[in-house]
Design a protein around this motif. Structure first.
Motif, PDB file in Angstrom:
ATOM      1  N   ALA A  19       0.885  -1.349  -0.026  1.00 16.78           N
ATOM      2  CA  ALA A  19       0.076  -0.050   0.083  1.00 16.78           C
ATOM      3  C   ALA A  19       0.865   1.225  -0.151  1.00 16.78           C
ATOM      4  CB  ALA A  19      -1.086   0.042   1.156  1.00 16.78           C
ATOM      5  N   GLN A  20       2.125   1.181   0.655  1.00 11.15           N
ATOM      6  CA  GLN A  20       3.170   2.334   0.487  1.00 11.15           C
ATOM      7  C   GLN A  20       3.350   2.676  -0.629  1.00 11.15           C
ATOM      8  OE1 GLN A  20       6.065   1.128   3.326  1.00 11.15           O
ATOM      9  NE2 GLN A  20       5.264   2.127   5.000  1.00 11.15           N
ATOM     10  N   VAL A  21       3.619   1.633  -1.646  1.00  5.49           N
ATOM     11  CA  VAL A  21       3.967   1.897  -2.944  1.00  5.49           C
ATOM     12  C   VAL A  21       2.641   2.489  -3.784  1.00  5.49           C
ATOM     13  CG1 VAL A  21       4.799   1.042  -5.270  1.00  5.49           C
ATOM     14  CG2 VAL A  21       5.784   0.239  -2.995  1.00  5.49           C
ATOM     15  N   ALA A  22       1.798   1.741  -3.500  1.00  2.00           N
ATOM     16  CA  ALA A  22       0.411   2.088  -4.240  1.00  2.00           C
ATOM     17  C   ALA A  22       0.118   3.674  -4.021  1.00  2.00           C
ATOM     18  CB  ALA A  22      -0.574   1.448  -4.006  1.00  2.00           C
ATOM     19  N   PHE A  23       0.389   4.140  -2.799  1.00  2.02           N
ATOM     20  CA  PHE A  23      -0.183   5.469  -2.485  1.00  2.02           C
ATOM     21  C   PHE A  23       1.142   6.436  -2.208  1.00  2.02           C
ATOM     22  CE2 PHE A  23      -3.995   3.291  -1.614  1.00  2.02           C
ATOM     23  CZ  PHE A  23      -4.872   3.945  -1.945  1.00  2.02           C
ATOM     24  N   ASN A  24       2.333   6.144  -2.755  1.00  3.92           N
ATOM     25  CA  ASN A  24       3.296   6.980  -2.872  1.00  3.92           C
ATOM     26  C   ASN A  24       3.903   7.425  -1.623  1.00  3.92           C
ATOM     27  OD1 ASN A  24       3.780   7.007  -6.065  1.00  3.92           O
ATOM     28  ND2 ASN A  24       1.645   8.150  -5.524  1.00  3.92           N
ATOM     29  N   TRP A  25       3.583   6.595  -0.457  1.00  2.00           N
ATOM     30  CA  TRP A  25       3.860   7.031   0.923  1.00  2.00           C
ATOM     31  C   TRP A  25       5.383   7.333   0.981  1.00  2.00           C
ATOM     32  CZ3 TRP A  25       1.559   8.327   4.917  1.00  2.00           C
ATOM     33  CH2 TRP A  25       2.025   8.396   6.272  1.00  2.00           C
ATOM     34  N   PRO A  26       5.931   8.477   1.923  1.00  4.05           N
ATOM     35  CA  PRO A  26       5.080   9.137   2.682  1.00  4.05           C
ATOM     36  C   PRO A  26       4.265  10.379   2.194  1.00  4.05           C
ATOM     37  CG  PRO A  26       7.156   9.809   2.882  1.00  4.05           C
ATOM     38  CD  PRO A  26       7.356   8.558   2.213  1.00  4.05           C
ATOM     39  N   ASP A  27       4.388  10.565   0.629  1.00  3.71           N
ATOM     40  CA  ASP A  27       3.860  11.516   0.139  1.00  3.71           C
ATOM     41  C   ASP A  27       2.163  11.492  -0.224  1.00  3.71           C
ATOM     42  OD1 ASP A  27       6.261  13.156   0.258  1.00  3.71           O
ATOM     43  OD2 ASP A  27       6.889  12.104  -1.540  1.00  3.71           O
ATOM     44  N   THR A  28       1.473  10.849   0.608  1.00  4.96           N
ATOM     45  CA  THR A  28       0.101  10.585   0.481  1.00  4.96           C
ATOM     46  C   THR A  28      -0.837  11.683   0.925  1.00  4.96           C
ATOM     47  OG1 THR A  28       0.749   8.280   0.763  1.00  4.96           O
ATOM     48  CG2 THR A  28      -1.504   8.799   0.903  1.00  4.96           C
ATOM     49  N   PRO A  29      -1.662  12.242  -0.151  1.00  3.33           N
ATOM     50  CA  PRO A  29      -2.291  13.368   0.244  1.00  3.33           C
ATOM     51  C   PRO A  29      -3.498  12.807   1.403  1.00  3.33           C
ATOM     52  CG  PRO A  29      -2.726  12.498  -1.948  1.00  3.33           C
ATOM     53  CD  PRO A  29      -1.722  11.832  -1.535  1.00  3.33           C
ATOM     54  N   ARG A  30      -3.546  13.838   2.242  1.00  3.48           N
ATOM     55  CA  ARG A  30      -5.016  13.540   3.438  1.00  3.48           C
ATOM     56  C   ARG A  30      -6.357  13.407   2.706  1.00  3.48           C
ATOM     57  NH1 ARG A  30      -5.122  11.354   8.207  1.00  3.48           N
ATOM     58  NH2 ARG A  30      -7.291  10.877   8.301  1.00  3.48           N
ATOM     59  N   ASP A  31      -6.481  13.812   1.496  1.00  8.03           N
ATOM     60  CA  ASP A  31      -7.459  13.729   0.816  1.00  8.03           C
ATOM     61  C   ASP A  31      -7.840  12.461  -0.174  1.00  8.03           C
ATOM     62  OD1 ASP A  31      -6.131  14.470  -1.346  1.00  8.03           O
ATOM     63  OD2 ASP A  31      -7.363  16.249  -1.975  1.00  8.03           O
ATOM     64  N   SER A  32      -6.915  11.535   0.023  1.00 12.13           N
ATOM     65  CA  SER A  32      -7.079  10.206  -0.496  1.00 12.13           C
ATOM     66  C   SER A  32      -7.811   9.296   0.316  1.00 12.13           C
ATOM     67  CB  SER A  32      -5.503   9.654  -0.379  1.00 12.13           C
ATOM     68  OG  SER A  32      -4.991   9.340   0.750  1.00 12.13           O
ATOM     69  N   GLN A  33      -8.146   9.877   1.490  1.00  9.45           N
ATOM     70  CA  GLN A  33      -9.108   8.784   2.390  1.00  9.45           C
ATOM     71  C   GLN A  33     -10.506   9.168   2.339  1.00  9.45           C
ATOM     72  OE1 GLN A  33      -6.749   6.838   4.744  1.00  9.45           O
ATOM     73  NE2 GLN A  33      -5.819   7.515   2.804  1.00  9.45           N
ATOM     74  N   PRO A  34     -11.281   7.987   2.068  1.00  6.01           N
ATOM     75  CA  PRO A  34     -12.551   8.106   1.930  1.00  6.01           C
ATOM     76  C   PRO A  34     -13.339   8.986   2.868  1.00  6.01           C
ATOM     77  CG  PRO A  34     -11.917   6.037   1.175  1.00  6.01           C
ATOM     78  CD  PRO A  34     -10.675   6.470   1.912  1.00  6.01           C
ATOM     79  N   LEU A  35     -12.804   8.561   4.105  1.00  3.92           N
ATOM     80  CA  LEU A  35     -13.460   9.283   5.456  1.00  3.92           C
ATOM     81  C   LEU A  35     -13.617  10.635   5.326  1.00  3.92           C
ATOM     82  CD1 LEU A  35     -14.851   8.117   8.019  1.00  3.92           C
ATOM     83  CD2 LEU A  35     -12.663   8.522   9.175  1.00  3.92           C
ATOM     84  N   ALA A  36     -12.722  11.449   4.587  1.00  6.71           N
ATOM     85  CA  ALA A  36     -12.651  12.731   4.465  1.00  6.71           C
ATOM     86  C   ALA A  36     -13.669  13.404   3.503  1.00  6.71           C
ATOM     87  CB  ALA A  36     -11.206  13.150   4.076  1.00  6.71           C
ATOM     88  N   HIS A  37     -14.400  12.515   2.803  1.00  3.53           N
ATOM     89  CA  HIS A  37     -15.222  12.911   1.750  1.00  3.53           C
ATOM     90  C   HIS A  37     -16.832  12.788   2.014  1.00  3.53           C
ATOM     91  CE1 HIS A  37     -11.947  13.758  -0.566  1.00  3.53           C
ATOM     92  NE2 HIS A  37     -11.582  12.717  -0.452  1.00  3.53           N
TER      93      HIS A  37
END
Length: 310
Positions: A205-223
């Motif tokens: 998942a780190q690779v899939a989301f470019n961690w640690p440069d993962t934007p906060r708005d990538s999280q469904p809960l935020a929407h």
């Protein structure tokens, strides 16, 4: 006291469940082949199939369609359409592996679309969300032609596919890019989906989301908003891969706080993997009836009992 014959049966049943769960885990979470363990058990004469339909120009932008037989109710034009996204940590999976899901829903009156989407590491966030939105737009545009009601289109996903479904349903950016809107969806179904998982610990998942440069708005809960589509959230209560309290529980609470109708079903005798495996017709007794809540949510009758879920 359990009679010896019953105890022997329970031991055999328990051993079978354990062996099947291990087989499912190996098949569903590996990068290899279709899930022959399940697909080899389900009927092939309970639906109509169209495969390899392009919903975009990229090689993985292909989908399969499962349609009810003409004699299956509801009648064409009144049927719901479900876009199902499979899991695999955004790294593994293919649409052919989920014929057992397409069969389970199509045999009961739903039109089912199962798309492939771009996988990591070749594709990273938000590429797989954009693919999911594009497949959903295709379904919205083609629902009537497929015999479904365009006003009864749902997105549904398991595990990382549940994330994809949630993002399409909750974050209006992705359908909005295509001239569509989550408001066109009749609802969404999340099966053990990860909806709030920062910081990311899983290496894939780190690779899939470019961690640690993962934007906060990538999280469904935020929407989650008051305009979000209604939801059915299902999970294994003892899931050790995607924790139900943090993900399913928090998502349900956020939806309720926003005034969005949401139903939650937790299964004590299913795991992260067997939650989706239990859709397969021959083993729906595995640990809890997962189909009845889904059929009710889709507005379809189900002959199965709700016993086993809570």
């Amino acid at each position: 006291m359990i009679p010896p014959s019953s105890a022997s049966f329970l031991r055999r049943r328990g051993a079978f469940v354990l062996a099947l769960a291990l087989a499912l885990a190996s098949a569903l979470l590996s990068a290899c082949s279709p899930v022959k363990v399940l697909n080899g058990l389900v009927p092939t004469d309970t639906y109509r199939f169209q495969g390899g339909i392009a919903y975009g120009e990229a090689p993985r932008q292909l989908l399969d369609v499962y349609r009810p037989l003409p004699s299956v109710q509801p009648a064409p034009g009144a049927r719901p359409l479900v876009v199902f996204f499979y899991g695999g940590t955004w790294t593994n999976g293919d649409r052919a592996s989920y014929r057992f899901v397409g069969e389970a829903l199509a045999a009961r009156g739903a039109v089912v679309v199962v798309p492939d989407y771009g996988l990591s590491p070749a594709f990273t966030y938000p590429a797989f969300v954009r693919d999911s939105a594009l497949a959903t737009k295709w379904a919205l545009d083609n629902a009537a032609r497929l015999g479904a009601d365009p006003k009864r289109v749902y997105v549904m996903g398991h595990s990382s596919g549940g994330y994809n479904a949630a993002m399409v349903a909750l974050d209006g950016r992705w359908l909005g890019e295509l001239g569509a809107s989550p408001k066109q969806l009749a609802g969404w179904i999340g099966l053990a989906g990860p909806y709030d998982f920062l910081p990311i610990g899983d290496p894939q998942a780190q690779v899939a989301f470019n961690w640690p440069d993962t934007p906060r708005d990538s999280q469904p809960l935020a929407h989650v908003t008051s305009g979000s589509p209604r939801a059915l959230l299902m999970a294994a209560s003892k899931d050790e891969l995607v924790y139900p309290d943090r993900n399913t529980g928090q998502m349900a609470a956020a939806l309720r706080a926003a005034g969005v109708p949401v139903e939650v079903r937790l299964f004590d005798d299913l795991s992260h993997v067997t939650l989706i495996g239990a859709f397969a017709r021959p083993i729906q007794w595995l640990g809890g009836p997962v189909l009845p809540p889904v059929m009710d949510f889709l507005g379809l009758a189900s002959v199965l009992s709700h016993k086993g879920a809570r």
